[in-house]
Design a protein around this motif. Structure first.
Motif, PDB file in Angstrom:
ATOM      1  N   GLU A  11       0.829  -1.207   0.000  1.00 60.60           N
ATOM      2  CA  GLU A  11       0.000   0.000   0.000  1.00 60.60           C
ATOM      3  C   GLU A  11       0.865   1.260   0.000  1.00 60.60           C
ATOM      4  OE1 GLU A  11      -3.570   2.103   2.623  1.00 60.60           O
ATOM      5  OE2 GLU A  11      -2.526   0.340   3.401  1.00 60.60           O
ATOM      6  N   THR A  12       1.958   1.217   0.790  1.00 57.00           N
ATOM      7  CA  THR A  12       2.876   2.357   0.849  1.00 57.00           C
ATOM      8  C   THR A  12       3.507   2.610  -0.507  1.00 57.00           C
ATOM      9  OG1 THR A  12       3.387   2.014   3.180  1.00 57.00           O
ATOM     10  CG2 THR A  12       5.009   3.202   1.892  1.00 57.00           C
ATOM     11  N   HIS A  13       4.001   1.544  -1.159  1.00 53.21           N
ATOM     12  CA  HIS A  13       4.627   1.683  -2.471  1.00 53.21           C
ATOM     13  C   HIS A  13       3.653   2.270  -3.483  1.00 53.21           C
ATOM     14  CE1 HIS A  13       8.360  -0.125  -1.415  1.00 53.21           C
ATOM     15  NE2 HIS A  13       7.847  -1.296  -1.139  1.00 53.21           N
ATOM     16  N   LEU A  14       2.414   1.805  -3.436  1.00 50.30           N
ATOM     17  CA  LEU A  14       1.415   2.287  -4.386  1.00 50.30           C
ATOM     18  C   LEU A  14       1.131   3.768  -4.180  1.00 50.30           C
ATOM     19  CD1 LEU A  14      -1.081  -0.713  -4.407  1.00 50.30           C
ATOM     20  CD2 LEU A  14       0.404   0.016  -6.280  1.00 50.30           C
ATOM     21  N   LYS A  15       1.083   4.197  -2.917  1.00 48.75           N
ATOM     22  CA  LYS A  15       0.817   5.607  -2.619  1.00 48.75           C
ATOM     23  C   LYS A  15       1.959   6.496  -3.087  1.00 48.75           C
ATOM     24  CE  LYS A  15      -2.269   5.092   1.365  1.00 48.75           C
ATOM     25  NZ  LYS A  15      -2.379   5.246   2.839  1.00 48.75           N
ATOM     26  N   VAL A  16       3.189   6.057  -2.834  1.00 48.37           N
ATOM     27  CA  VAL A  16       4.350   6.836  -3.255  1.00 48.37           C
ATOM     28  C   VAL A  16       4.397   6.953  -4.778  1.00 48.37           C
ATOM     29  CG1 VAL A  16       6.869   6.903  -3.339  1.00 48.37           C
ATOM     30  CG2 VAL A  16       5.723   6.290  -1.220  1.00 48.37           C
ATOM     31  N   THR A  17       4.211   5.821  -5.443  1.00 51.42           N
ATOM     32  CA  THR A  17       4.234   5.812  -6.902  1.00 51.42           C
ATOM     33  C   THR A  17       3.119   6.702  -7.452  1.00 51.42           C
ATOM     34  OG1 THR A  17       5.132   3.580  -6.903  1.00 51.42           O
ATOM     35  CG2 THR A  17       4.152   4.339  -8.954  1.00 51.42           C
ATOM     36  N   GLU A  18       1.965   6.671  -6.804  1.00 55.87           N
ATOM     37  CA  GLU A  18       0.837   7.492  -7.236  1.00 55.87           C
ATOM     38  C   GLU A  18       1.178   8.983  -7.191  1.00 55.87           C
ATOM     39  OE1 GLU A  18      -3.698   8.472  -5.760  1.00 55.87           O
ATOM     40  OE2 GLU A  18      -2.823   6.545  -5.209  1.00 55.87           O
ATOM     41  N   GLU A  19       1.897   9.397  -6.132  1.00 54.87           N
ATOM     42  CA  GLU A  19       2.293  10.807  -6.017  1.00 54.87           C
ATOM     43  C   GLU A  19       3.208  11.208  -7.174  1.00 54.87           C
ATOM     44  OE1 GLU A  19       1.141  13.081  -4.059  1.00 54.87           O
ATOM     45  OE2 GLU A  19      -0.136  11.635  -3.046  1.00 54.87           O
ATOM     46  N   ILE A  20       4.140  10.324  -7.521  1.00 56.51           N
ATOM     47  CA  ILE A  20       5.069  10.641  -8.609  1.00 56.51           C
ATOM     48  C   ILE A  20       4.341  10.618  -9.955  1.00 56.51           C
ATOM     49  CG2 ILE A  20       7.160   9.877  -9.810  1.00 56.51           C
ATOM     50  CD1 ILE A  20       8.238   8.958  -7.104  1.00 56.51           C
ATOM     51  N   MET A  21       3.409   9.691 -10.114  1.00 54.91           N
ATOM     52  CA  MET A  21       2.656   9.617 -11.366  1.00 54.91           C
ATOM     53  C   MET A  21       1.772  10.852 -11.561  1.00 54.91           C
ATOM     54  SD  MET A  21       3.845   6.970 -12.693  1.00 54.91           S
ATOM     55  CE  MET A  21       2.812   6.761 -14.128  1.00 54.91           C
ATOM     56  N   LYS A  22       1.253  11.389 -10.459  1.00 54.23           N
ATOM     57  CA  LYS A  22       0.466  12.628 -10.545  1.00 54.23           C
ATOM     58  C   LYS A  22       1.323  13.753 -11.095  1.00 54.23           C
ATOM     59  CE  LYS A  22      -2.925  11.996  -6.829  1.00 54.23           C
ATOM     60  NZ  LYS A  22      -3.272  12.395  -5.443  1.00 54.23           N
ATOM     61  N   GLU A  23       2.571  13.763 -10.665  1.00 52.86           N
ATOM     62  CA  GLU A  23       3.503  14.790 -11.139  1.00 52.86           C
ATOM     63  C   GLU A  23       3.688  14.681 -12.648  1.00 52.86           C
ATOM     64  OE1 GLU A  23       5.875  18.073 -10.867  1.00 52.86           O
ATOM     65  OE2 GLU A  23       4.626  17.214  -9.300  1.00 52.86           O
ATOM     66  N   ILE A  24       3.792  13.448 -13.154  1.00 56.52           N
ATOM     67  CA  ILE A  24       3.944  13.245 -14.600  1.00 56.52           C
ATOM     68  C   ILE A  24       2.735  13.803 -15.344  1.00 56.52           C
ATOM     69  CG2 ILE A  24       4.086  11.516 -16.439  1.00 56.52           C
ATOM     70  CD1 ILE A  24       5.651   9.749 -14.560  1.00 56.52           C
ATOM     71  N   ASP A  25       1.538  13.545 -14.819  1.00 53.93           N
ATOM     72  CA  ASP A  25       0.313  14.014 -15.471  1.00 53.93           C
ATOM     73  C   ASP A  25       0.276  15.529 -15.602  1.00 53.93           C
ATOM     74  OD1 ASP A  25      -0.629  11.461 -15.798  1.00 53.93           O
ATOM     75  OD2 ASP A  25      -1.841  11.467 -13.975  1.00 53.93           O
ATOM     76  N   GLU A  26       0.934  16.221 -14.657  1.00 53.96           N
ATOM     77  CA  GLU A  26       0.881  17.682 -14.649  1.00 53.96           C
ATOM     78  C   GLU A  26       2.005  18.329 -15.457  1.00 53.96           C
ATOM     79  OE1 GLU A  26       0.735  18.845 -10.559  1.00 53.96           O
ATOM     80  OE2 GLU A  26      -1.152  17.789 -10.188  1.00 53.96           O
ATOM     81  N   ILE A  27       2.943  17.521 -15.957  1.00 55.22           N
ATOM     82  CA  ILE A  27       4.018  18.084 -16.780  1.00 55.22           C
ATOM     83  C   ILE A  27       3.429  18.569 -18.107  1.00 55.22           C
ATOM     84  CG2 ILE A  27       6.120  17.532 -18.076  1.00 55.22           C
ATOM     85  CD1 ILE A  27       6.869  15.596 -15.859  1.00 55.22           C
ATOM     86  N   PRO A  28       3.690  19.817 -18.482  1.00 55.73           N
ATOM     87  CA  PRO A  28       3.098  20.366 -19.715  1.00 55.73           C
ATOM     88  C   PRO A  28       3.610  19.664 -20.974  1.00 55.73           C
ATOM     89  CG  PRO A  28       4.057  22.105 -18.327  1.00 55.73           C
ATOM     90  CD  PRO A  28       4.540  20.792 -17.788  1.00 55.73           C
ATOM     91  N   ALA A  29       2.847  19.829 -22.040  1.00 56.36           N
ATOM     92  CA  ALA A  29       3.283  19.333 -23.352  1.00 56.36           C
ATOM     93  C   ALA A  29       4.405  20.234 -23.860  1.00 56.36           C
ATOM     94  CB  ALA A  29       2.108  19.350 -24.319  1.00 56.36           C
ATOM     95  N   LEU A  30       5.076  19.805 -24.919  1.00 53.46           N
ATOM     96  CA  LEU A  30       6.101  20.649 -25.533  1.00 53.46           C
ATOM     97  C   LEU A  30       5.446  21.926 -26.069  1.00 53.46           C
ATOM     98  CD1 LEU A  30       8.323  18.147 -27.552  1.00 53.46           C
ATOM     99  CD2 LEU A  30       8.701  19.044 -25.259  1.00 53.46           C
ATOM    100  N   PRO A  31       6.178  23.043 -26.097  1.00 49.09           N
ATOM    101  CA  PRO A  31       5.610  24.314 -26.575  1.00 49.09           C
ATOM    102  C   PRO A  31       5.027  24.194 -27.980  1.00 49.09           C
ATOM    103  CG  PRO A  31       7.761  24.677 -25.554  1.00 49.09           C
ATOM    104  CD  PRO A  31       7.583  23.188 -25.658  1.00 49.09           C
ATOM    105  N   ASP A  32       3.958  24.946 -28.247  1.00 49.47           N
ATOM    106  CA  ASP A  32       3.271  24.880 -29.545  1.00 49.47           C
ATOM    107  C   ASP A  32       4.187  25.235 -30.701  1.00 49.47           C
ATOM    108  OD1 ASP A  32       0.904  24.088 -28.410  1.00 49.47           O
ATOM    109  OD2 ASP A  32       0.077  26.116 -28.271  1.00 49.47           O
ATOM    110  N   ASN A  33       5.060  26.250 -30.502  1.00 45.07           N
ATOM    111  CA  ASN A  33       5.927  26.647 -31.621  1.00 45.07           C
ATOM    112  C   ASN A  33       6.883  25.527 -32.005  1.00 45.07           C
ATOM    113  OD1 ASN A  33       7.382  26.902 -29.227  1.00 45.07           O
ATOM    114  ND2 ASN A  33       8.470  28.757 -29.848  1.00 45.07           N
ATOM    115  N   VAL A  34       7.345  24.761 -31.024  1.00 38.53           N
ATOM    116  CA  VAL A  34       8.224  23.618 -31.304  1.00 38.53           C
ATOM    117  C   VAL A  34       7.464  22.557 -32.092  1.00 38.53           C
ATOM    118  CG1 VAL A  34       9.483  21.690 -30.244  1.00 38.53           C
ATOM    119  CG2 VAL A  34       9.765  24.011 -29.338  1.00 38.53           C
ATOM    120  N   LYS A  35       6.242  22.269 -31.671  1.00 42.14           N
ATOM    121  CA  LYS A  35       5.434  21.250 -32.360  1.00 42.14           C
ATOM    122  C   LYS A  35       5.122  21.671 -33.795  1.00 42.14           C
ATOM    123  CE  LYS A  35       2.320  20.884 -28.966  1.00 42.14           C
ATOM    124  NZ  LYS A  35       1.157  20.396 -28.194  1.00 42.14           N
TER     125      LYS A  35
END
Length: 288
Positions: A11-35
């Motif tokens: 349960e502890t491992h899952l909670k820790v991993t969940e916190e880090i995965m949330k961080e990934i979800d919030e990382i922005p996409a590459l800038p529009d001009n680059v795309k």
């Protein structure tokens, strides 16, 4: 300080991993001009001048690409002075590579702290990796890909080191740990979610190709490389251990035998001589 896996519950491992995965979800996409410019590069009807003109419309992007193109981490014969010159000499693939690298740096440095030492190691690793491809006559085939893979290999480490204070607090509460957290400890308590695995997850979010994702994921575990990605992964691994040796975090005796055999560097003297030649090349480029 290390936390034995035996005292960590599922349960502890899952909670820790969940916190880090949330961080990934919030990382922005590459800038529009680059795309947008990358899309232009993929168009077979696009011309060099058109691409150079599109890049030039964004002075910040132009400056970033030129800075990377002339940095110690990128192998070029002469200093590049204009974006037109860069597009002509580096070519479409090279500019695409620098666009991705520039976009990633912008996202990472906007959201996280600037870890100068991590980026400096990344530039050196990228430079070494490009030169290593010449040892196996693969520089024209995988040169740009190996540069990008080596440059972004530690993007997961930067994210781990920069986890928002709320996430760090939660991880501390979950584990009952009151001291400072570093990336090695976070990797251990997150049950195998190493910085290389995290980097691969981030690159998948950005829809990077599978060879780049796999190389970042396995650059510390070359024995797991599939045949189609072996040259890339072996090259980045070797470049990385040279950098780690310079940081007093690695030694020849624990290098992967398969990689040493592949590059014909299983003799310590050959290994050290080759490392020295890479260092000399890098220092010459830095002082150029």
């Amino acid at each position: 300080l290390s936390i034995p896996h035996t005292i960590m519950t599922q349960e502890t491992h899952l909670k820790v991993t969940e916190e880090i995965m949330k961080e990934i979800d919030e990382i922005p996409a590459l800038p529009d001009n680059v795309k947008e410019i990358r899309k232009l590069i993929r168009d077979p009807d696009s011309e060099f001048k058109e691409i150079a003109r599109s890049i030039s419309r964004d002075p910040g992007l132009t400056a970033s690409i030129m800075k990377l193109a002339n940095s110690a981490g990128y192998v070029t014969m002469n200093r590049l002075e204009t974006i037109d010159e860069a597009v002509k000499i580096i070519g479409m693939r090279g500019i695409n590579t620098l666009l991705i690298a520039t976009g990633v740096q912008k996202v990472v440095e906007t959201r996280y702290k600037r870890y100068e030492s991590v980026w400096n190691d990344s530039y050196k690793r990228a430079f070494y990796a490009q030169l290593i491809t010449k040892r196996i006559n693969e520089s024209t085939k995988i040169g740009d890909q190996v540069y990008l893979s080596a440059l972004l290999a530690d993007v997961g480490k930067i994210v781990m080191l920069s986890l928002h204070s709320d996430a760090i607090k939660k991880i501390k509460v979950i584990n009952g740990f009151k001291g400072m957290l570093d990336s090695d400890l976070i990797e251990e308590i997150s049950l195998g979610l190493s910085h290389s695995s995290l980097g691969a997850l981030i690159c998948r979010k950005w829809n990077f190709n599978e060879s780049l994702v796999k190389t970042i994921e396995l650059h510390h575990r070359p024995h797991r490389a599939e045949p189609e990605y072996r040259n890339l992964i072996y090259t980045v691994y070797l470049a990385d251990i040279f950098v780690e040796i310079e940081n007093n975090k690695f030694r020849f005796e624990i290098a992967d035998d398969g990689v040493l055999d592949f590059f014909k560097l299983n003799n310590k003297k050959k290994f050290e001589d080759y490392h020295l030649s890479l260092k000399d090349n890098y220092n010459s480029k830095k002082n150029f």
